[in-house]
Design a protein around this motif. Structure first.
Motif, PDB file in Angstrom:
ATOM      1  N   SER A 457      73.374  67.988  -8.779  1.00  0.00           N
ATOM      2  CA  SER A 457      72.912  66.877  -7.960  1.00  0.00           C
ATOM      3  C   SER A 457      73.600  65.597  -8.382  1.00  0.00           C
ATOM      4  N   SER A 535      69.275  65.382  -0.349  1.00  0.00           N
ATOM      5  CA  SER A 535      67.875  65.682  -0.634  1.00  0.00           C
ATOM      6  C   SER A 535      66.989  64.997   0.387  1.00  0.00           C
ATOM      7  N   LYS A 542      72.820  67.195  -2.964  1.00  0.00           N
ATOM      8  CA  LYS A 542      72.703  68.430  -3.734  1.00  0.00           C
ATOM      9  C   LYS A 542      73.815  69.398  -3.333  1.00  0.00           C
TER      10      LYS A 542
END
Length: 579
Positions: A457, A535, A542
């Motif tokens: 991430s 996200s 991500k």
């Protein structure tokens, strides 16, 4: 923006806590913080809203909660004519206050409210919506986010989070409210009722139905040692009760993490996906020589599992969400197959970023595995379609790589309590056979291949970060990579925003039968894959990676190479967007 700040400054005069926070920002001339709090309204998305606590329209506070609740009230009156809403809350800062604010806002609009009297897990909220035949549910939680966050999730009458179409209508009602500071709330009145303890009892009874070999009245305490951490959240009492009711009486609670604590003082993030969250559980595991360690996130919809491993420095290895799902699905399908209880139209549901191991396992047992978009609401929607006859299918199991699993359809969101019970049942079965969960997982890999997955991430906060995420996805869409490094040639691009799959070699395009979503997935010639998505709940983009090889070392090495190649490409694109 200055006018918005002044409006809030005036409106907060009767709210000492938030007023003091805002005054401190103004006095310190913290322009960055002020901009982030006030440059927009907190996004109300398909699952509700989530954000940092504080003053301003872009923060979680009693006023933004009232706005969401008023929007829901207007939505229910427009779509159902009347309404009943069940509300639950977790252990986070101000969760009880936000639950009360939502309840009194709804009551002012004539909506009946069933309010849990104290903290409860998310799956119990989903269960209660169905049990009370309510029109909607509200869960006050930020799931596994850091302590400075809170949130509000909205559930439909079936107990699942809202999918895009109804959520879009609700969002219009919420966004039409111009001034959250002047929303009226009711005084205490009879429209807000406290839910009775019988709801908890009914849920506990339903939990037993997920076990494949229930033996009521038996005690496995001498056979299986469990360590359990609720990570300062909601699962302690209901899961402890569930274990005891079903014979798993030798459960050691991690005392340091048992108490509900909005600061989550023993962890950086209360997330069972993180190895750090298991540090205390591993100490208890070594002391008690535990067979399995489990941890739930604060609202108890996610489950993490750690198993004994001699190769690990601290004696235990944390399973990935895909590995736990692999074990749960294998056990369920094997047990049902042995009992000749697998329906011909059985369906396994997983998200597009979840391991392909589940599809291969389902195929082995002769049942279908279908993909959904990321988000358990899409799995819940499919389940309802099966129940209503919209689609042909019998739900067997639903899961996602981010530690979310569902076995029993009496809940329509991921349920860590269900999964924890079945993990204990598998561990007991393996121990009785002289094996461990690690042994069972290794047998699966030897049979079906070594699947390895990971996720990275990139956190990109604030207004600038939001723009960077948007620019990155546009770049990946308009200038798609032909390969990642020298090893991973892209053969298929699945663009879920445009709703099409593109065969790279032929250029042929075919429709993707899933809702539009800002997600891109690349499939490579060697069966590896990459998926990139923003996200929905955090300021992050991500990146998901998956490979499959015939031996463990090759799979591990291949995954590392794929990640390095992809992240190099993404960082190059982000750097280019700055120039």
């Amino acid at each position: 923006m200055d006018r918005v700040v002044e409006r809030w400054r005036e409106g907060l005069r009767a709210d000492p806590r938030l007023s003091a926070q805002l005054e401190e920002m103004i006095q310190n001339q913290d322009e960055t913080q002020l901009e982030d709090c006030f440059y927009r309204s907190l996004t109300f998305g398909t699952g509700g809203m989530r954000g940092q606590l504080g003053p301003g329209p872009n923060r979680m506070n009693r006023y933004t909660v009232r706005k969401a609740a008023l929007g829901l009230a207007r939505y229910l009156k427009a779509t159902a004519g009347e309404g009943r809403v069940v509300i639950a809350f977790d252990s986070r800062r101000h969760s009880d206050l936000f639950a009360q604010e939502a309840a009194l806002t709804l009551a002012h609009e004539g909506i009946a409210v069933d309010l849990f009297p104290s903290l409860r897990p998310t799956p119990l909220l989903s269960f209660a919506v169905r049990a009370r035949e309510a029109n909607a549910g509200i869960m006050i939680t930020a799931s596994h986010n850091p302590a400075e966050y809170n949130g509000l999730k909205v559930y439909d009458e079936n107990g699942g989070q809202l999918t895009p179409e109804p959520a879009g209508v609700l969002i219009e009602y919420v966004e039409a409210i111009e001034d959250e500071l002047t929303i009226p709330v009711a005084a205490e009145n009879e429209l807000v009722q406290t839910l009775p303890a019988s709801i908890d009892d009914r849920y506990e009874e339903a939990l037993a139905s997920v076990l494949e070999q229930p033996r009521l009245g038996e005690d496995y305490g001498d056979e299986l040692q469990l360590v359990f951490s609720p990570l300062h959240g909601t699962a302690l009492e209901p899961l402890k009760k569930a274990f005891n009711r079903n014979g798993y009486t030798n459960v050691h609670i991690v005392a340091e993490q048992a108490r509900p604590d909005p600061d989550f003082s023993t962890v950086t993030k209360p997330n069972p996906e993180e190895a750090e969250a298991f540090a205390w559980a591993k100490r208890w595991g070594r002391e008690k020589q535990a067979d399995v360690l489990i941890a739930t996130d604060p609202d108890a919809d996610r489950l993490g599992v750690a198993v004994p491993d001699e190769r690990a420095d601290d004696g235990y290895r944390l399973l990935t969400g895909n590995e736990t799902g692999f074990l749960l699905l294998d056990y369920l399908l094997a047990q049902r197959s042995d009992k000749n209880e697998l329906p011909a139209n059985g369906k396994v549901l997983k998200t597009i970023v979840t391991s392909e191991s589940g599809r291969q396992l389902a195929r082995h047992y002769g049942v279908d595995c279908e993909d959904t978009l990321t988000g358990f609401k899409y799995i819940a929607e499919k389940m309802q379609h099966f129940e209503d006859g919209v689609e042909d299918g019998t739900f067997l199991f639903g899961y996602e790589e981010s530690y979310g699993y569902l076995l029993g359809s009496f809940v329509r969101d991921k349920d860590a309590l269900q999964a924890a019970l079945v993990v204990a049942e598998i561990a007991l079965a393996e121990k009785r056979a002289g094996r461990s969960l690690t042994d069972r997982l290794e047998r699966l890999y030897q049979t079906f291949g070594y699947f390895r997955e990971d996720i990275e991430s990139l956190t990109l906060k604030g207004k600038e970060g939001e723009e960077e995420i948007s620019s990155l996805l546009a770049s990946l869409r308009e200038e798609p990579p032909h390969a990642f490094g020298d090893e991973y040639r892209v053969t298929m691009i699945e663009d879920y925003h445009r709703g099409e799959a593109i065969d790279v070699e032929s250029g042929q395009r075919s429709p993707l039968n899933l809702p539009a979503s800002n997600v891109i997935k690349y499939k490579c010639a060697d069966d590896s894959w990459v998926c990139v998505r923003p996200s929905g709940t955090e300021p992050k983009v991500k990146c998901y990676f998956g490979v499959k090889k015939r031996d463990q070392s090759t799979a591990t090495q291949s995954l590392t190479h794929l990640q390095e190649a992809v992240m190099a490409d993404i960082n190059r694109r982000l750097t280019k967007s700055h120039t």
